[in-house]
Design a protein around this motif. Sequence first.
Motif, mmCIF file in Angstrom:
data_model
loop_
_atom_site.group_PDB
_atom_site.id
_atom_site.type_symbol
_atom_site.label_atom_id
_atom_site.label_comp_id
_atom_site.label_asym_id
_atom_site.label_seq_id
_atom_site.Cartn_x
_atom_site.Cartn_y
_atom_site.Cartn_z
ATOM 1 N N GLU A 103 0.847 -1.194 0.000
ATOM 2 C CA GLU A 103 0.000 0.000 0.000
ATOM 3 C C GLU A 103 0.885 1.246 0.000
ATOM 4 O O GLU A 103 2.041 1.204 0.429
ATOM 5 C CB GLU A 103 -0.875 0.011 1.259
ATOM 6 C CG GLU A 103 -1.837 -1.155 1.354
ATOM 7 C CD GLU A 103 -2.940 -1.090 0.323
ATOM 8 O OE1 GLU A 103 -3.408 0.032 0.022
ATOM 9 O OE2 GLU A 103 -3.333 -2.156 -0.185
ATOM 10 N N ASP A 104 0.331 2.365 -0.448
ATOM 11 C CA ASP A 104 1.033 3.638 -0.327
ATOM 12 C C ASP A 104 1.352 3.878 1.147
ATOM 13 O O ASP A 104 0.624 3.436 2.032
ATOM 14 C CB ASP A 104 0.174 4.790 -0.850
ATOM 15 C CG ASP A 104 0.145 4.835 -2.368
ATOM 16 O OD1 ASP A 104 0.901 4.079 -3.007
ATOM 17 O OD2 ASP A 104 -0.638 5.637 -2.906
ATOM 18 N N ALA A 105 2.416 4.611 1.368
ATOM 19 C CA ALA A 105 2.858 4.985 2.720
ATOM 20 C C ALA A 105 3.274 3.788 3.555
ATOM 21 O O ALA A 105 3.240 3.831 4.767
ATOM 22 C CB ALA A 105 1.783 5.801 3.439
ATOM 23 N N ALA A 135 4.154 8.183 0.339
ATOM 24 C CA ALA A 135 4.264 6.867 -0.283
ATOM 25 C C ALA A 135 5.685 6.333 -0.224
ATOM 26 O O ALA A 135 5.889 5.138 -0.187
ATOM 27 C CB ALA A 135 3.784 6.931 -1.727
ATOM 28 N N TRP A 136 6.694 7.200 -0.215
ATOM 29 C CA TRP A 136 8.066 6.722 -0.293
ATOM 30 C C TRP A 136 8.973 7.203 0.824
ATOM 31 O O TRP A 136 9.917 6.514 1.164
ATOM 32 C CB TRP A 136 8.679 7.133 -1.640
ATOM 33 C CG TRP A 136 8.143 6.299 -2.724
ATOM 34 C CD1 TRP A 136 7.148 6.625 -3.598
ATOM 35 C CD2 TRP A 136 8.501 4.957 -3.045
ATOM 36 N NE1 TRP A 136 6.880 5.577 -4.428
ATOM 37 C CE2 TRP A 136 7.696 4.529 -4.124
ATOM 38 C CE3 TRP A 136 9.433 4.055 -2.525
ATOM 39 C CZ2 TRP A 136 7.796 3.268 -4.692
ATOM 40 C CZ3 TRP A 136 9.519 2.797 -3.090
ATOM 41 C CH2 TRP A 136 8.708 2.409 -4.162
#
Length: 142
Positions: A103-105, A135-136
């Motif tokens: 998932e994002d984050a 997200a990253w």
Amino acid sequence: MKHVKPAHVFGPRAGFYASSPAHKDPGVLADVVRFCEPQPDWRALDVATGTGHTAFALAAHVASVAGVDITSEMLCEAKQLQKEAGVDNVRFLLADVHELPFEDASFDLAAARRAPPSLRQYLGGLGGDTLRAPAWGKVGCG
């Protein structure tokens, strides 16, 4: 997975990468850790983890590491090295960086060491202006 050619190239060399002085050099790995500035509560992603040397170096400084690679033979070697070292906060997954199963984050840090230039450019593009994007988080490529 779309990108299978590297798996055919690197799979037969997995044993070499596990013991390669260039890949397990403690000085270089310490430099990677210093560059990434990991924090104890961070979740890290090691892209193109290979046999896991970068993941193991980061593991001592973060809460958890996910190492992903598209080469199952590399991941088998990484899991053997993990067992020998007794590192318990790293998990390895067979995955393509273009289709990550997260998932994002999910991560605070994404690292890619000794990865192909195109992959480093891809990750670097994720960093750029969005370096602190949820997200990253931080992107470290080398």
